[in-house]
Write an enzyme that holds these catalytic residues in place. Structure first.
Site, PDB file in Angstrom:
ATOM      1  N   SER A   1       0.672  -1.225  -0.188  1.00  0.00           N
ATOM      2  CA  SER A   1       0.115   0.004  -0.166  1.00  0.00           C
ATOM      3  C   SER A   1       0.791   1.219  -0.086  1.00  0.00           C
ATOM      4  O   SER A   1       0.319   2.454  -0.389  1.00  0.00           O
ATOM      5  CB  SER A   1      -1.054  -0.003   1.216  1.00  0.00           C
ATOM      6  N   HIS A   2       2.357   1.112   0.253  1.00  0.00           N
ATOM      7  CA  HIS A   2       3.155   2.241   0.367  1.00  0.00           C
ATOM      8  C   HIS A   2       4.136   2.112  -0.674  1.00  0.00           C
ATOM      9  O   HIS A   2       5.152   2.815  -0.692  1.00  0.00           O
ATOM     10  CB  HIS A   2       3.591   2.625   1.585  1.00  0.00           C
TER      11      HIS A   2
ATOM     12  N   GLU B   1      -5.065   0.524   2.320  1.00  0.00           N
ATOM     13  CA  GLU B   1      -5.633  -0.817   2.139  1.00  0.00           C
ATOM     14  C   GLU B   1      -7.157  -0.486   1.579  1.00  0.00           C
ATOM     15  O   GLU B   1      -7.508  -1.609   0.807  1.00  0.00           O
ATOM     16  CB  GLU B   1      -5.736  -1.331   3.726  1.00  0.00           C
TER      17      GLU B   1
HETATM   18  P1  NDP Z   1      -1.013  -2.769  10.175  1.00  0.00           P
HETATM   19  O1  NDP Z   1      -2.276  -2.632  10.991  1.00  0.00           O
HETATM   20  O2  NDP Z   1      -0.986  -3.524   8.961  1.00  0.00           O
HETATM   21  O3  NDP Z   1       0.197  -2.910  11.047  1.00  0.00           O
HETATM   22  C1  NDP Z   1       0.351  -2.051  12.378  1.00  0.00           C
HETATM   23  C2  NDP Z   1       1.612  -2.669  13.327  1.00  0.00           C
HETATM   24  O4  NDP Z   1       1.025  -3.772  13.746  1.00  0.00           O
HETATM   25  C3  NDP Z   1       2.660  -3.152  12.297  1.00  0.00           C
HETATM   26  O5  NDP Z   1       3.975  -2.559  12.694  1.00  0.00           O
HETATM   27  C4  NDP Z   1       2.615  -4.743  12.230  1.00  0.00           C
HETATM   28  O6  NDP Z   1       3.918  -5.166  11.977  1.00  0.00           O
HETATM   29  C5  NDP Z   1       2.016  -4.893  13.523  1.00  0.00           C
HETATM   30  N1  NDP Z   1       1.391  -5.978  13.515  1.00  0.00           N
HETATM   31  C6  NDP Z   1       0.423  -6.229  12.849  1.00  0.00           C
HETATM   32  N2  NDP Z   1       0.024  -7.635  13.109  1.00  0.00           N
HETATM   33  C7  NDP Z   1       0.540  -7.942  14.378  1.00  0.00           C
HETATM   34  C8  NDP Z   1       0.756  -9.028  15.282  1.00  0.00           C
HETATM   35  N3  NDP Z   1      -0.029 -10.016  14.866  1.00  0.00           N
HETATM   36  N4  NDP Z   1       1.346  -9.254  16.476  1.00  0.00           N
HETATM   37  C9  NDP Z   1       2.316  -8.072  16.468  1.00  0.00           C
HETATM   38  N5  NDP Z   1       2.391  -7.080  15.707  1.00  0.00           N
HETATM   39  C10 NDP Z   1       1.537  -7.103  14.924  1.00  0.00           C
HETATM   40  O7  NDP Z   1      -0.681  -1.207   9.755  1.00  0.00           O
HETATM   41  P2  NDP Z   1      -1.761   0.101   9.450  1.00  0.00           P
HETATM   42  O8  NDP Z   1      -2.770  -0.609   8.403  1.00  0.00           O
HETATM   43  O9  NDP Z   1      -2.105   0.575  10.762  1.00  0.00           O
HETATM   44  O10 NDP Z   1      -0.811   0.951   8.917  1.00  0.00           O
HETATM   45  C11 NDP Z   1      -0.118   0.658   7.168  1.00  0.00           C
HETATM   46  C12 NDP Z   1       0.957   1.873   7.218  1.00  0.00           C
HETATM   47  O11 NDP Z   1       0.331   2.974   6.497  1.00  0.00           O
HETATM   48  C13 NDP Z   1       1.969   2.414   7.935  1.00  0.00           C
HETATM   49  O12 NDP Z   1       3.160   2.146   7.428  1.00  0.00           O
HETATM   50  C14 NDP Z   1       1.630   3.993   8.198  1.00  0.00           C
HETATM   51  O13 NDP Z   1       2.908   4.777   8.548  1.00  0.00           O
HETATM   52  C15 NDP Z   1       1.083   4.093   6.787  1.00  0.00           C
HETATM   53  N6  NDP Z   1       0.130   5.230   6.948  1.00  0.00           N
HETATM   54  C16 NDP Z   1       0.706   6.463   6.302  1.00  0.00           C
HETATM   55  C17 NDP Z   1      -0.144   7.607   6.309  1.00  0.00           C
HETATM   56  C18 NDP Z   1       0.557   8.961   5.680  1.00  0.00           C
HETATM   57  O14 NDP Z   1      -0.449   9.938   5.723  1.00  0.00           O
HETATM   58  N7  NDP Z   1       1.595   9.210   5.335  1.00  0.00           N
HETATM   59  C19 NDP Z   1      -1.504   7.597   6.995  1.00  0.00           C
HETATM   60  C20 NDP Z   1      -1.637   6.585   7.470  1.00  0.00           C
HETATM   61  C21 NDP Z   1      -1.159   5.460   7.365  1.00  0.00           C
HETATM   62  P3  NDP Z   1       4.206  -5.808  10.507  1.00  0.00           P
HETATM   63  O15 NDP Z   1       4.460  -4.502   9.643  1.00  0.00           O
HETATM   64  O16 NDP Z   1       5.377  -6.732  10.694  1.00  0.00           O
HETATM   65  O17 NDP Z   1       2.850  -6.447   9.989  1.00  0.00           O
END
Ligand code: NDP
Length: 341
Positions: free
Chosen positions: A47-48, A188
């Protein structure tokens, strides 16, 4: 069946860079964005990744967006370093400020980097991971556009407002989490729309406030925060840290400025870096890092657990060997977008 194109990470970088340069981005802006996009693809965060290139190109429609902007660094005696992105994009602006931030954190124990006036379309974790690779504990926050309803409301006011955290680990990559304060990143939902899939329940409401699993209705309505009012409090805190604290825009102000409804958030990013050797009373950070490792081991003893960032690290090992694959439609769209003048 979705037709895909396979790319090495070098090809991923080259595709991103050339499409940006062909549309007038300076080499330094294009390289920094291509690096950010390639790192996202490398770590399985599509997604990024390349999916974002059309968003970067689309941001050019906004008056004031400057694809050749040279970020301006301001350093004083204060522990806060400022970078004015001057209407350019976050990856280059953050890169410009990080060396000074590291130096200030090392000398003063805690320091901050305030990035102003930038388009932020990137994931935050690369920013904090780079700081933790320098031995620092790090946080990053950014607001976005008004996409998310406040707890109890139905109209978007907050951004998807992510925050990222990193903890340095001896002999291995830092522990990193990076999460939107919305139930899902907006990207997403856009990916679900592109792929013709419904979104999970709890991600969004439609424009009447009714819960929806239709990605189109969700994008037209409002996203929801994670964990109800608790996620909403985090979203609010991030508005204040990346907005009012550093004199930059709130998400709803970024949306008001987005006259062409491009959807590229404009505003600030706030990074905090802490040198742990200043915090531990006896200065023995190695002993505290060893205790942290024990905590991680205790978590992982339980079946069904993993550490945040473990999925990304696994993807990193895989893509370094096998490269990535992207939908053919995205590949063509990037090639076409790059050629469009
Ligand atoms: P996710 O919900 O996919 O994941 C959030 C965090 O939780 C990650 O660090 C992930 O690690 C961790 N995680 C997920 N599942 C587990 C688990 N079962 N146990 C332990 N840790 C877990 O991410 P989001 O959808 O919330 O965000 C996605 C991205 O979007 C981010 O990188 C964010 O910076 C970006 N974003 C950017 C914006 C902008 O304006 N620039 C705005 C909003 C979001 P892992 O990566 O290893 O899965």
């Amino acid at each position: 069946m979705t037709h895909t194109i396979s790319l090495t990470l070098e090809e991923t970088f080259a595709l991103a860079q050339s499409s940006l340069e062909e549309r007038g981005f300076s080499t330094s802006q294009a390289e920094a964005i291509a690096e950010s996009v390639t790192i996202a693809e490398r770590d399985g965060c599509s997604s990024h990744g390349l999916f974002r290139i059309p968003f970067y190109l689309n941001a050019l429609k906004n008056p004031g967006c400057d694809p050749k902007a040279e970020p301006e660094l301001t350093v004083s005696d204060s522990s806060v370093v400022h970078v004015d992105a001057r209407g350019g994009f976050c990856p280059l602006a953050v890169k410009k400020g990080v060396p000074e931030l590291v130096q200030k954190a090392n000398s003063q124990g805690i320091a901050a980097l305030a990035v102003h006036n930038c388009y932020n379309i990137a994931a935050l974790w690369p920013d904090v991971e780079a700081l933790a690779e320098n031995g620092l504990v790090a946080f990053a926050f950014t607001a976005a556009n008004a996409f998310v309803a406040p707890a109890g409301g139905i109209k978007p006011i907050y951004g998807t407002n992510p925050m990222a955290f990193a903890w340095p680990r001896p002999g291995q990559p830092p522990l990193v989490f990076d999460q939107a304060s919305s139930a899902s990143a907006r990207g997403e939902i856009q990916l679900h729309l592109r792929d013709g899939k419904n979104i999970p329940e709890g991600w969004a409401i439609d424009s009447e406030g009714t819960p929806t699993t239709d990605p189109e209705a969700a994008l037209a309505g409002a996203q929801l925060t994670f964990g109800g009012y608790k996620g909403a409090a985090i979203a609010l805190m991030i508005e204040l840290l990346a907005g009012a604290l550093i004199g930059d825009l709130f998400s709803y102000e970024s949306s008001e400025r987005d006259a062409h409804r491009v959807g590229a958030p404009f505003g600030g990013e706030f990074l905090l870096a802490i040198d742990p050797s200043h915090c531990v009373p006896d200065g023995n950070i190695k002993a505290q890092q060893a205790r942290a490792e024990l905590l991680f081991e205790k978590i992982l003893e339980q079946e069904g657990t993993r550490l945040p960032g473990a999925r990304r690290q696994a993807a990193r090992m895989e893509t370094k060997v096998n490269g990535i694959s992207i939908p053919e439609t995205l590949h063509s769209a990037i090639l076409q977008a790059g050629r469009t003048t």
